[in-house]
Enzyme design. Structure first.
Site, PDB file in Angstrom:
ATOM      1  N   ARG A  27     -24.383  83.013 120.109  1.00  0.00           N
ATOM      2  CA  ARG A  27     -23.448  84.126 120.315  1.00  0.00           C
ATOM      3  C   ARG A  27     -23.333  84.966 119.049  1.00  0.00           C
ATOM      4  O   ARG A  27     -23.076  86.161 119.113  1.00  0.00           O
ATOM      5  CB  ARG A  27     -22.064  83.578 120.684  1.00  0.00           C
ATOM      6  CG  ARG A  27     -21.994  82.958 122.061  1.00  0.00           C
ATOM      7  CD  ARG A  27     -20.574  82.658 122.434  1.00  0.00           C
ATOM      8  NE  ARG A  27     -19.732  83.785 122.044  1.00  0.00           N
ATOM      9  CZ  ARG A  27     -18.420  83.690 121.850  1.00  0.00           C
ATOM     10  NH1 ARG A  27     -17.810  82.532 122.021  1.00  0.00           N
ATOM     11  NH2 ARG A  27     -17.708  84.732 121.516  1.00  0.00           N
TER      12      ARG A  27
ATOM     13  N   CYS B 261     -10.051  80.109 124.174  1.00  0.00           N
ATOM     14  CA  CYS B 261     -11.367  79.545 123.842  1.00  0.00           C
ATOM     15  C   CYS B 261     -11.109  78.277 123.057  1.00  0.00           C
ATOM     16  O   CYS B 261      -9.974  77.871 122.847  1.00  0.00           O
ATOM     17  CB  CYS B 261     -12.184  80.553 123.045  1.00  0.00           C
ATOM     18  SG  CYS B 261     -11.559  80.764 121.401  1.00  0.00           S
TER      19      CYS B 261
ATOM     20  N   LYS C  81     -21.751  90.982 113.538  1.00  0.00           N
ATOM     21  CA  LYS C  81     -21.363  90.939 114.965  1.00  0.00           C
ATOM     22  C   LYS C  81     -19.969  91.535 115.132  1.00  0.00           C
ATOM     23  O   LYS C  81     -19.735  92.367 116.010  1.00  0.00           O
ATOM     24  CB  LYS C  81     -21.358  89.493 115.435  1.00  0.00           C
ATOM     25  CG  LYS C  81     -20.554  89.237 116.705  1.00  0.00           C
ATOM     26  CD  LYS C  81     -20.563  87.791 117.148  1.00  0.00           C
ATOM     27  CE  LYS C  81     -19.475  86.959 116.537  1.00  0.00           C
ATOM     28  NZ  LYS C  81     -18.156  87.025 117.184  1.00  0.00           N
ATOM     29  N   ASN C  82     -19.045  91.176 114.240  1.00  0.00           N
ATOM     30  CA  ASN C  82     -17.649  91.600 114.411  1.00  0.00           C
ATOM     31  C   ASN C  82     -17.389  93.028 113.962  1.00  0.00           C
ATOM     32  O   ASN C  82     -16.264  93.521 114.088  1.00  0.00           O
ATOM     33  CB  ASN C  82     -16.711  90.623 113.693  1.00  0.00           C
ATOM     34  CG  ASN C  82     -16.668  89.284 114.425  1.00  0.00           C
ATOM     35  OD1 ASN C  82     -17.177  89.164 115.536  1.00  0.00           O
ATOM     36  ND2 ASN C  82     -16.095  88.279 113.787  1.00  0.00           N
TER      37      ASN C  82
ATOM     38  N   ASP D 182     -13.300  82.143 109.521  1.00  0.00           N
ATOM     39  CA  ASP D 182     -14.620  81.979 110.147  1.00  0.00           C
ATOM     40  C   ASP D 182     -15.605  81.236 109.259  1.00  0.00           C
ATOM     41  O   ASP D 182     -16.726  80.967 109.690  1.00  0.00           O
ATOM     42  CB  ASP D 182     -15.213  83.355 110.505  1.00  0.00           C
ATOM     43  CG  ASP D 182     -14.444  84.005 111.622  1.00  0.00           C
ATOM     44  OD1 ASP D 182     -14.638  85.198 111.870  1.00  0.00           O
ATOM     45  OD2 ASP D 182     -13.602  83.317 112.227  1.00  0.00           O
TER      46      ASP D 182
ATOM     47  N   ARG E 260      -5.481  82.314 121.820  1.00  0.00           N
ATOM     48  CA  ARG E 260      -5.963  83.684 121.580  1.00  0.00           C
ATOM     49  C   ARG E 260      -5.192  84.723 122.426  1.00  0.00           C
ATOM     50  O   ARG E 260      -5.762  85.408 123.255  1.00  0.00           O
ATOM     51  CB  ARG E 260      -7.462  83.787 121.854  1.00  0.00           C
ATOM     52  CG  ARG E 260      -8.318  82.730 121.196  1.00  0.00           C
ATOM     53  CD  ARG E 260      -8.435  82.847 119.700  1.00  0.00           C
ATOM     54  NE  ARG E 260      -9.125  84.024 119.243  1.00  0.00           N
ATOM     55  CZ  ARG E 260     -10.448  84.125 119.118  1.00  0.00           C
ATOM     56  NH1 ARG E 260     -11.211  83.138 119.514  1.00  0.00           N
ATOM     57  NH2 ARG E 260     -10.987  85.231 118.638  1.00  0.00           N
TER      58      ARG E 260
HETATM   59  C1  EPZ Z   1     -11.209  88.308 115.201  1.00  0.00           C
HETATM   60  O1  EPZ Z   1     -10.674  87.667 116.338  1.00  0.00           O
HETATM   61  C2  EPZ Z   1     -12.644  87.815 115.077  1.00  0.00           C
HETATM   62  N1  EPZ Z   1     -13.396  88.221 116.267  1.00  0.00           N
HETATM   63  C3  EPZ Z   1     -12.642  86.288 114.937  1.00  0.00           C
HETATM   64  O2  EPZ Z   1     -13.987  85.879 114.746  1.00  0.00           O
HETATM   65  C4  EPZ Z   1     -11.832  85.912 113.690  1.00  0.00           C
HETATM   66  O3  EPZ Z   1     -11.764  84.512 113.607  1.00  0.00           O
HETATM   67  C5  EPZ Z   1     -10.420  86.498 113.798  1.00  0.00           C
HETATM   68  O4  EPZ Z   1     -10.492  87.926 114.017  1.00  0.00           O
HETATM   69  C6  EPZ Z   1      -9.599  86.252 112.540  1.00  0.00           C
HETATM   70  O5  EPZ Z   1     -10.241  86.815 111.443  1.00  0.00           O
HETATM   71  C7  EPZ Z   1     -13.845  89.495 116.347  1.00  0.00           C
HETATM   72  O6  EPZ Z   1     -13.634  90.314 115.459  1.00  0.00           O
HETATM   73  C8  EPZ Z   1     -14.627  89.854 117.580  1.00  0.00           C
HETATM   74  P1  EPZ Z   1      -6.811  87.995 115.575  1.00  0.00           P
HETATM   75  P2  EPZ Z   1      -9.251  88.176 116.945  1.00  0.00           P
HETATM   76  O7  EPZ Z   1      -6.286  88.850 116.681  1.00  0.00           O
HETATM   77  O8  EPZ Z   1      -9.102  89.634 116.723  1.00  0.00           O
HETATM   78  C9  EPZ Z   1      -2.809  85.794 116.809  1.00  0.00           C
HETATM   79  C10 EPZ Z   1     -15.931  84.674 115.191  1.00  0.00           C
HETATM   80  O9  EPZ Z   1     -16.164  83.502 114.904  1.00  0.00           O
HETATM   81  N2  EPZ Z   1      -2.634  86.892 117.780  1.00  0.00           N
HETATM   82  O10 EPZ Z   1      -6.941  88.579 114.215  1.00  0.00           O
HETATM   83  O11 EPZ Z   1      -9.138  87.657 118.321  1.00  0.00           O
HETATM   84  C11 EPZ Z   1      -4.007  84.912 117.158  1.00  0.00           C
HETATM   85  O12 EPZ Z   1      -3.626  83.912 118.084  1.00  0.00           O
HETATM   86  C12 EPZ Z   1     -14.581  85.047 115.760  1.00  0.00           C
HETATM   87  O13 EPZ Z   1     -16.729  85.627 115.026  1.00  0.00           O
HETATM   88  C13 EPZ Z   1      -1.466  86.937 118.537  1.00  0.00           C
HETATM   89  O14 EPZ Z   1      -0.598  86.080 118.433  1.00  0.00           O
HETATM   90  O15 EPZ Z   1      -8.228  87.408 116.006  1.00  0.00           O
HETATM   91  C14 EPZ Z   1      -4.381  84.329 115.815  1.00  0.00           C
HETATM   92  O16 EPZ Z   1      -3.522  83.224 115.551  1.00  0.00           O
HETATM   93  C15 EPZ Z   1     -13.754  83.821 116.082  1.00  0.00           C
HETATM   94  N3  EPZ Z   1      -1.315  87.950 119.441  1.00  0.00           N
HETATM   95  C16 EPZ Z   1      -4.048  85.447 114.829  1.00  0.00           C
HETATM   96  O17 EPZ Z   1      -3.157  86.345 115.537  1.00  0.00           O
HETATM   97  C17 EPZ Z   1      -2.260  88.936 119.595  1.00  0.00           C
HETATM   98  O18 EPZ Z   1      -2.049  89.855 120.428  1.00  0.00           O
HETATM   99  C18 EPZ Z   1      -5.253  86.247 114.380  1.00  0.00           C
HETATM  100  O19 EPZ Z   1      -5.935  86.655 115.546  1.00  0.00           O
HETATM  101  C19 EPZ Z   1      -3.435  88.876 118.809  1.00  0.00           C
HETATM  102  C20 EPZ Z   1      -3.600  87.852 117.900  1.00  0.00           C
END
Ligand code: EPZ
Length: 421
Positions: free
Chosen positions: A400, A117, A23-24, A308, A122
């Site tokens: 999802r 969420c 999915k990702n 995850d 996020r």
């Molecule tokens: C991706 O989410 C995945 N989703 C998530 O999978 C996964 O848990 C996550 O990466 C971490 O591996 C998809 O790929 C669609 P991040 P993403 O930006 O990109 C902080 C699932 O279950 N952050 O890597 O949203 C954030 O708060 C989902 O399939 C900022 O502070 O995660 C987090 O603490 C859930 N500012 C950390 O970075 C930003 O602008 C990592 O978030 C962006 C992120």
């Protein structure tokens, strides 16, 4: 119509399960088709709700799409609108992945701010800061990100303060059409980011450093790309989930259509807990443990232990012969499954980002509630070993990201059915 899963526990698993496309990986690849100057086909697409939601969003923008038998054909040439509206984006925060490509292609766009969420706030500050560094002006208006770059985005050097998967993907897509060279520092190395790089490279975008934390991308000065058909990589998180299902029931099962390297951190952890494996090129057989040993886990970015799969491991740790400590380092609230597991008899103490999980717990079936995608799958695992029947409600969270979950678990011998509330 709302459904729930009814699972009768204490059932060993056997046989093999086919892992679906990731999915990702599918989500950024579909967003990247906004950069395409022709129709293309993406295969091994998981038919999950998040993918269908993004396809609907792309159609709302004007794209022609078709999804059948895990194959998407999509043509975004007719896309004229660059406004991703709230009622779709609120359903799936990964819609933010349309921001980079829409801005790069049209020079302006409006994308609804994704809500938070269950697992955390996020934020998308790193996405927006990077686009501003590329020359965009960003405003937040009534919950929308209003981005403008009338003369196109400019190549520059961007250092991500934190590793962000979709942030890296958004900026990668923006850089592919930018004017000049973009250097990305501290970029995510997840296999899904790597596949997006390969997708763009196949289309003629020069990208150096693929698979490392530093990428150099030569932009096309606004030229749309000749994207080539692609097959989505296997879902390493789904693979980890089914390995945990085999482990928690201490069964011998085989997962097929996997890339073992992508789940090395998971198989290593399971080995430490007493399990063993037969590993082939695209399949892994889990061999039961004589004793399930406790294990400490700290989630981190790839290639570390994936956040995850944290909830799924927590379910497994309730069956280990001892106490395990789980540290969730990426998200501030990714322990929503704990209270539901506690209702099944688990003994888990939370202190900030850390969970102490007592082992040798006899779980009892109960009515529980799914809260987020991965927490829901952890409740399925707990139900597999619980005495009696567990009913898992709000399983729209599961739908999802897991394709045909009850069909796959039934084929493995689990006593599981989807019923109407
Ligand atoms: C991706 O989410 C995945 N989703 C998530 O999978 C996964 O848990 C996550 O990466 C971490 O591996 C998809 O790929 C669609 P991040 P993403 O930006 O990109 C902080 C699932 O279950 N952050 O890597 O949203 C954030 O708060 C989902 O399939 C900022 O502070 O995660 C987090 O603490 C859930 N500012 C950390 O970075 C930003 O602008 C990592 O978030 C962006 C992120």
């Amino acid at each position: 119509m709302l459904h729930y899963l009814s699972i009768k526990g204490k059932q060993k698993l056997k046989g093999s399960v086919c892992i679906s496309g990731a999915k990702n990986a599918a989500l950024p690849l579909l967003a990247a088709t906004l950069l395409s100057k022709n129709e293309i086909t993406l295969s091994n697409i998981p038919e999950v709700v998040d993918v269908k939601t993004l396809l609907k969003l792309l159609e709302n923008l004007g794209a022609k799409t078709n999804l059948e038998k895990n194959i998407v054909t999509i043509n975004t040439v007719p896309v004229k609108s660059a406004c991703a509206n709230y009622d779709i984006v609120r359903k799936m925060r990964a819609s933010i992945l349309t921001l980079g490509p829409l801005l790069a292609r049209f020079g302006h766009c409006e994308v609804s701010m994704p809500g938070g969420c269950a697992i955390g706030q996020r934020p998308i500050d790193l996405h927006l800061k990077a686009l501003e560094q590329m020359g965009a002006t960003i405003e937040l208006k009534q919950g929308y990100v209003v981005a403008k770059a009338p003369d196109g985005l400019k190549g520059t050097t961007i250092i991500f303060d934190k590793v962000t998967v979709t942030g890296s993907e958004n900026i990668l897509m923006a850089a592919a059409l930018a004017h000049g060279v973009t250097k990305l520092v501290n970029v995510a190395k997840e296999p899904e980011v790597v596949q997006l790089c390969e997708f763009l490279k196949e289309a003629g975008v020069s990208i150096d450093g693929i698979g490392t934390s530093n990428l150099t991308i030569v932009g096309s000065y606004g030229e749309l790309l000749d994207l080539k058909d692609i097959k989505v990589i296997p879902d390493r998180i789904e693979a980890g989930t089914y390995l945990c299902a085999g482990a928690i029931t201490n069964s011998k099962i085989t997962i097929v259509n996997v890339i073992p390297k992508h789940i090395e951190s998971i198989t290593l952890k399971l080995k430490q807990m007493g399990f063993n494996f037969n590993i082939n090129e695209n399949s892994i057989t889990l061999l039961p443990a004589l004793e399930i040993k406790p294990s400490d886990i700290e989630t981190s970015e790839y290639p570390g232990f994936p956040t995850d799969v944290q909830a799924q491991f927590m379910a497994l740790c309730t069956q280990a012969n001892g106490t395990s400590i789980i540290d969730e380092k990426l998200f501030e609230n990714r322990f929503m499954h704990v209270s539901e597991m506690t209702r099944m008899g688990a003994n888990i103490k939370l202190k900030g980002h850390s969970a102490t999980v007592e082992g040798n717990m006899d779980l009892i079936g109960a009515d529980v509630m799914a809260t987020d995608l991965r927490a829901s799958s952890a409740l399925v695992l707990a139900a597999l070993v619980a005495k009696g029947t567990t009913r898992i409600h709000r399983i729209y969270h599961l739908d999802r990201g897991y394709e045909n979950l009850e069909g796959k678990f039934s084929a493995l011998g689990a006593n599981i059915e989807r019923l109407e509330e």
